[in-house]
Design a protein around this motif. Structure first.
Motif, PDB file in Angstrom:
ATOM      1  N   SER A 155      23.141  -9.324  11.793  1.00 36.08           N
ATOM      2  CA  SER A 155      23.882  -9.100  13.143  1.00 36.08           C
ATOM      3  C   SER A 155      24.547  -7.446  13.035  1.00 36.08           C
ATOM      4  CB  SER A 155      25.127  -9.897  13.064  1.00 36.08           C
ATOM      5  OG  SER A 155      25.976  -9.478  12.004  1.00 36.08           O
ATOM      6  N   GLU A 156      24.875  -7.080  14.314  1.00 39.44           N
ATOM      7  CA  GLU A 156      25.439  -5.713  14.280  1.00 39.44           C
ATOM      8  C   GLU A 156      26.910  -5.562  13.149  1.00 39.44           C
ATOM      9  OE1 GLU A 156      24.292  -3.491  16.227  1.00 39.44           O
ATOM     10  OE2 GLU A 156      23.200  -4.487  17.720  1.00 39.44           O
ATOM     11  N   ILE A 157      27.331  -7.012  13.248  1.00 40.35           N
ATOM     12  CA  ILE A 157      28.709  -6.627  12.505  1.00 40.35           C
ATOM     13  C   ILE A 157      28.279  -6.634  11.022  1.00 40.35           C
ATOM     14  CG2 ILE A 157      30.725  -8.040  11.661  1.00 40.35           C
ATOM     15  CD1 ILE A 157      30.639  -9.190  14.480  1.00 40.35           C
ATOM     16  N   LEU A 204      27.548  -3.283   9.839  1.00 39.73           N
ATOM     17  CA  LEU A 204      28.713  -2.367  10.015  1.00 39.73           C
ATOM     18  C   LEU A 204      29.751  -2.579   8.658  1.00 39.73           C
ATOM     19  CD1 LEU A 204      29.868  -2.633  13.922  1.00 39.73           C
ATOM     20  CD2 LEU A 204      29.104  -0.397  12.533  1.00 39.73           C
ATOM     21  N   ALA A 219      36.184  -2.703  13.594  1.00 39.48           N
ATOM     22  CA  ALA A 219      34.652  -3.268  13.611  1.00 39.48           C
ATOM     23  C   ALA A 219      34.921  -4.748  13.140  1.00 39.48           C
ATOM     24  CB  ALA A 219      33.607  -2.838  12.673  1.00 39.48           C
ATOM     25  N   ARG A 239      25.908   0.410  21.887  1.00 44.96           N
ATOM     26  CA  ARG A 239      24.863   0.705  20.604  1.00 44.96           C
ATOM     27  C   ARG A 239      24.694   2.043  20.683  1.00 44.96           C
ATOM     28  NH1 ARG A 239      20.132  -2.982  18.496  1.00 44.96           N
ATOM     29  NH2 ARG A 239      20.010  -2.175  16.341  1.00 44.96           N
ATOM     30  N   VAL A 276      32.283  -2.947  17.446  1.00 48.13           N
ATOM     31  CA  VAL A 276      31.198  -3.558  17.452  1.00 48.13           C
ATOM     32  C   VAL A 276      30.610  -3.571  19.070  1.00 48.13           C
ATOM     33  CG1 VAL A 276      30.217  -5.862  17.206  1.00 48.13           C
ATOM     34  CG2 VAL A 276      31.923  -5.109  15.715  1.00 48.13           C
TER      35      VAL A 276
END
Length: 411
Positions: free
Chosen positions: A23-25, A28, A41, A347, A362
């Motif tokens: 995932s993007e999270i 991060l 985030a 993004r 995010v």
């Protein structure tokens, strides 16, 4: 990972593994320890608010007085005193239930995983909000559902490619201060979802992770409470409530729960047995001790701190963001959702924000099961101090203004 490593392993995976992606999270998280980055985030509670003395005392006392119990296996349903406490908590939410209606899970995330495993086959119609909680979508994706969507008012949204002839198999909602938008469903929206569940004879997962973090206004009844008022008993309710101590006490102990009809709890207990036997006994016992002593007091402290941080973030947005960026003030929770001008991809913006302005957020696209929402982003205010939040918004606003000017110049 090299191409050779991919070739070595990917052909061995089950077909559903192709839907398990980072995932993007998660990507991060590495930024959170970088003191140069102002981070909005990760959706983390503030660790400074954890009841550290009480947790420390709880572990010490249990290891001194009851080590044979605390360090042993326990019933898969969970530690009975904690289940009794949760049943009482749910009764305070208007849900008449008993410990037989409670299953302890390793966080609400495990609860959603169990329910997905129990109800979803490949291609089954699943209704979620648009956008929706990323952690839930990651679970659902592994089961390859046919996504249907509803908005914050509980109204169905056109779902291109979705099969409208098959009844829904499952519904998922995060009605109070949702992750990611911070929105709260009103009573009408909640009843629309109940009607949707009844019309399709489909279980409705109510994710209540943020419900206790209300900073203003009167709380709406839980969806489960409304459904029980109509059907007469939790035993005949189609609503399955998922709760958690992660946002109110601490996420580190990984204690969540499912509240539902006892027949469903019995089936879910079998899944728990086959998954991890039981959640950590000592963690359950400590959580019970601390929650029983000071849950309300601890939550009240968190509410006050988070309310100040929410208000500070909203002021910073009002003072610095360009007029073409939109957001709503949440009544509680941890998040503010921003909609950027069309043409700005969040993004792409994130890469510049980190490299140029040293600020993280995010991007919104991963919260959309259909891949839309490229011009949206989520800001979390719960763990960012007031001065850093103001500075972070100032930097982000400067970058968005520059991106907007560049778009206009290219038009």
């Amino acid at each position: 990972m090299t191409d050779l490593q991919r070739q070595t392993w990917e052909h061995r995976f089950a077909s559903r593994a192709q839907n398990i992606n980072a995932s993007e999270i998660r990507d991060l998280f590495a930024l959170l320890g970088n003191s140069d980055i102002i981070s909005f985030a990760g959706g983390f509670p503030d660790a400074n608010l954890f009841a550290l003395p009480q947790f420390r005392y709880g572990y010490q006392k249990l290891l001194e007085d009851s080590p044979a119990i605390a360090l042993q296996y326990c019933a898969s349903e969970g530690y009975l005193p904690l289940r009794r406490w949760i049943a009482d908590f749910m009764r305070r939410q208007g849900v008449d239930c008993s410990p037989d209606n409670i299953l302890i899970t390793s966080g609400a995330q495990q609860a959603i995983e169990f329910l997905s495993r129990l109800f979803l086959d490949k291609g089954d119609p699943l209704a979620v909000s648009k956008p929706s909680y990323l952690g839930a979508l990651q679970i659902f994706n592994a089961y390859e559902p046919d996504y249907h969507f509803f908005d914050g008012d509980g109204i169905s949204i056109a779902s291109p490619g979705a099969d409208k002839t098959r009844p829904l198999k499952l519904i998922y909602a995060n009605p109070d201060f949702s992750n990611p938008t911070g929105e709260t469903m009103d009573g009408t929206a909640r009843r629309r979802l109940i009607d949707l569940a009844r019309a399709n004879d489909a279980p409705l997962i109510e994710d209540g992770a943020y419900r206790s973090l209300r900073y203003e206004g009167d709380p709406h009844p839980t969806i489960m409470q409304l459904d029980i008022a109509d059907c007469g008993s939790i035993e005949t309710s189609l609503v399955v409530y998922c709760g958690s101590f992660s946002k109110t006490m601490t996420p580190g102990l990984r204690i969540g729960w499912i509240c539902a009809a006892s027949q469903l709890i019995n089936k879910l207990t079998l899944l728990k047995q086959s998954s991890d036997l039981n959640s950590s006994t000592i963690n359950q016992m400590v959580m019970h001790c601390v929650a029983d002593e000071m849950f309300d007091a601890s939550v009240n402290i968190s509410r006050e701190v988070y309310r100040q941080r929410r208000d500070n973030l909203i002021r910073a947005l009002e003072d610095h963001m360009p007029d073409n960026v939109n957001w709503k003030k949440p009544e509680g929770g941890m998040f503010v959702w921003l909609t950027l001008p069309k043409g700005i991809d969040a993004r792409t913006l994130l890469a510049k924000a980190i490299a140029v302005e040293k600020v993280a957020f995010v991007p919104g696209r991963p919260f959309h099961a259909d891949g839309s929402g490229g011009n949206t982003l989520r800001l979390c205010f719960s763990s960012c101090p007031l001065d850093l939040a103001t500075e972070g918004v100032t930097r982000l606003a400067r970058l968005i203004a520059a991106e907007t000017a560049e778009l206009h110049a290219m038009a």
